[in-house]
Motif scaffolding. Structure first.
Motif, PDB file in Angstrom:
ATOM      1  N   ARG A 410       0.837  -1.199   0.000  1.00  0.00           N
ATOM      2  CA  ARG A 410       0.000   0.000   0.000  1.00  0.00           C
ATOM      3  C   ARG A 410       0.879   1.259   0.000  1.00  0.00           C
ATOM      4  O   ARG A 410       0.584   2.246  -0.685  1.00  0.00           O
ATOM      5  N   LEU A 411       1.976   1.218   0.755  1.00  0.00           N
ATOM      6  CA  LEU A 411       2.888   2.361   0.778  1.00  0.00           C
ATOM      7  C   LEU A 411       3.580   2.541  -0.564  1.00  0.00           C
ATOM      8  O   LEU A 411       3.816   3.670  -1.005  1.00  0.00           O
ATOM      9  N   PHE A 412       3.891   1.401  -1.231  1.00  0.00           N
ATOM     10  CA  PHE A 412       4.462   1.487  -2.579  1.00  0.00           C
ATOM     11  C   PHE A 412       3.458   2.124  -3.535  1.00  0.00           C
ATOM     12  O   PHE A 412       3.804   2.971  -4.361  1.00  0.00           O
ATOM     13  N   GLN A 413       2.190   1.698  -3.432  1.00  0.00           N
ATOM     14  CA  GLN A 413       1.156   2.258  -4.305  1.00  0.00           C
ATOM     15  C   GLN A 413       1.024   3.768  -4.116  1.00  0.00           C
ATOM     16  O   GLN A 413       0.834   4.509  -5.091  1.00  0.00           O
ATOM     17  N   LEU A 414       1.106   4.210  -2.876  1.00  0.00           N
ATOM     18  CA  LEU A 414       0.956   5.624  -2.576  1.00  0.00           C
ATOM     19  C   LEU A 414       2.201   6.433  -2.911  1.00  0.00           C
ATOM     20  O   LEU A 414       2.157   7.669  -2.898  1.00  0.00           O
ATOM     21  N   GLY A 415       3.302   5.750  -3.189  1.00  0.00           N
ATOM     22  CA  GLY A 415       4.553   6.450  -3.475  1.00  0.00           C
ATOM     23  C   GLY A 415       5.276   6.912  -2.230  1.00  0.00           C
ATOM     24  O   GLY A 415       6.251   7.670  -2.319  1.00  0.00           O
ATOM     25  N   VAL A 416       4.839   6.464  -1.045  1.00  0.00           N
ATOM     26  CA  VAL A 416       5.507   6.831   0.200  1.00  0.00           C
ATOM     27  C   VAL A 416       6.874   6.156   0.278  1.00  0.00           C
ATOM     28  O   VAL A 416       7.851   6.750   0.764  1.00  0.00           O
ATOM     29  N   LEU A 417       6.951   4.908  -0.195  1.00  0.00           N
ATOM     30  CA  LEU A 417       8.205   4.168  -0.261  1.00  0.00           C
ATOM     31  C   LEU A 417       8.431   3.700  -1.692  1.00  0.00           C
ATOM     32  O   LEU A 417       7.465   3.384  -2.399  1.00  0.00           O
TER      33      LEU A 417
END
Length: 428
Positions: A410-417
């Protein structure tokens, strides 16, 4: 085994299935291939056309091939679709799920009319399956311990039908689910889907296109015989009491809001007479079985049509139940109920995962709030940047299995990581 005796009197079938939609017919098909004696009851005498259940996933195609249904669908000009594509209102791509990348014998989707799918399932029923239309099931029969032992019909055909097991395939408002003491609480989405069937259309690509727009979701895909299905998200009262002038104005505004629909503008207006307004629900029953009875299909679960999982999950239910009952002495109540519990254990987690996946996809693509639209498009774009995530989402949509996304995903999807494995494709 019809006509032999159980502890409570003559048994007319090993299994009585109530409801001859996709779930009931698929269960009859799967059980019949194991030589199980089935009586299939349907309250309707004929099948009205309905804009639902038209897209089959690769996992379902593998099952339908094994049951002999797939060749019949292909002989009736079913359309192969290679991709699911999320697009912006102008048609530019947000996320493509390419089924050709999947390691399966049939890496594509198949579209056809719901009634045709039912007819092909019915045509593949084995010799141990009997079917009766125009039969309303009113109640369950029980023994002195409360175990379900058959059904009671009503209307002009009042009788008691005893069976070793009963399958409830009678839809979202299942009477049998309630009578058996099982629950499901359908929750309506805050929108509906307006369906069009467009004839004489220009060619469209071999994909299911979902346009994620400020007004909500619009879905387009081809059907056989040069027809196109269009679903448009509308508010519950958006077209209430609209006359023909208002409807034509609405069509023109739709095309203005979603420029990618420009080539279909005239056809949408011409197709207003074919429109159907469909409510949209999500739910799953926390229990699928009681002694002597099991739920399949929409009696057990329902999801947003966006992800095309409802009919395909019902076919999976049928296959799982049949595999559990095959080889079991159905006259042994303990063994039968053990098989039903095993079915519940196998399917319930899968149903929950599919429900979660479908609901998340619906929220991502149907939100009309500013924050919801921004978040949904960010998640779609973030998934598009990672080959690994694209493959995982495609696999989850395919009906071949579920690999849930984790917190890091989910963080990858959001571009956070950053997804440092974004170029990798999951092991096939």
């Amino acid at each position: 085994m019809s006509g032999d005796r159980g502890p409570d009197g003559p048994v007319e079938a090993d299994v009585v299935i109530c409801g001859a939609g996709v779930a009931g017919l698929a269960a009859a098909c799967a059980l019949g291939r194991h030589g199980i004696d089935v009586l299939l009851l349907e309250k309707q005498r004929s099948r009205p056309p309905v804009a639902k259940g038209e897209v089959l996933q690769p996992g379902s195609l593998n099952l339908l091939h094994g049951w002999g249904v797939l060749p019949a669908l292909e002989a009736r000009r079913a359309v192969r679709l290679d991709r699911l594509v999320a697009r912006r209102a102008d048609g530019s791509e947000l996320l493509t799920m390419d089924f050709g990348q999947l390691d399966t014998d049939r890496p594509w989707l198949l579209s056809h009319d719901y009634v045709t799918i039912l007819e092909c399932l019915e045509g593949a029923l084995g010799g141990t399956v009997r079917r009766q239309h125009g039969v309303l099931v009113e109640d369950l029969l029980r023994d002195e311990h409360g175990r379900v032992t058959g059904v009671r019909t009503g209307g002009g055909d009042r009788r008691e039908i005893r069976a070793r097991a009963v399958l409830a395939a009678d839809g979202r408002s299942s009477r049998l689910r309630r009578l058996a003491g099982m629950t499901a609480d359908p929750v309506a989405y805050d929108h509906r889907l307006l369906s069009f069937e467009l004839a004489g259309t220009p060619p469209v690509t071999d994909e299911v296109s979902t346009y994620v727009t400020d007004r909500g979701m619009v879905m387009v895909y081809p059907l056989p015989d040069e027809r196109i299905r269009v679903y448009v998200q509308v508010a519950a009262d958006e077209l209430r009491k609209a006359d023909q002038v208002r409807l034509r104005q609405w069509c023109r505004q739709l095309v203005a809001d979603v420029p990618a629909l420009g080539p279909l503008a005239g056809l949408l207006e011409a197709g207003l007479g074919s429109r159907q307004l469909l409510p949209v629900f999500q739910y799953w029953a926390p229990s699928l079985v009681r002694p002597g009875i099991a739920l399949v299909g929409e009696a057990a679960h329902g999801v947003h049509p966006l992800s095309a999982q409802g009919m395909n999950t019902a076919i999976g239910d049928a296959a799982a139940l049949a595999s559990r009952l095959a080889g079991v002495d159905l006259g042994d109540r303990a063994a039968l109920d053990g098989a039903l519990r095993a079915y519940e254990g196998e399917r319930l987690e899968r149903i929950k995962d599919i429900h979660s996946m479908s609901h998340n996809a619906a929220r991502m693509m149907t939100s009309t709030s500013r924050g919801g639209r921004i978040l949904g498009r960010r998640l779609l774009s973030g998934s598009a940047r990672s080959g690994r995530l694209r493959h995982q989402l495609t696999y989850n949509m395919s009906g071949l299995g579920i690999r849930p996304l984790g917190t890091l995903d989910r963080l990858f999807q959001l571009g956070v990581l950053p997804d440092r494995r974004r170029a990798a494709v999951a092991a096939r």
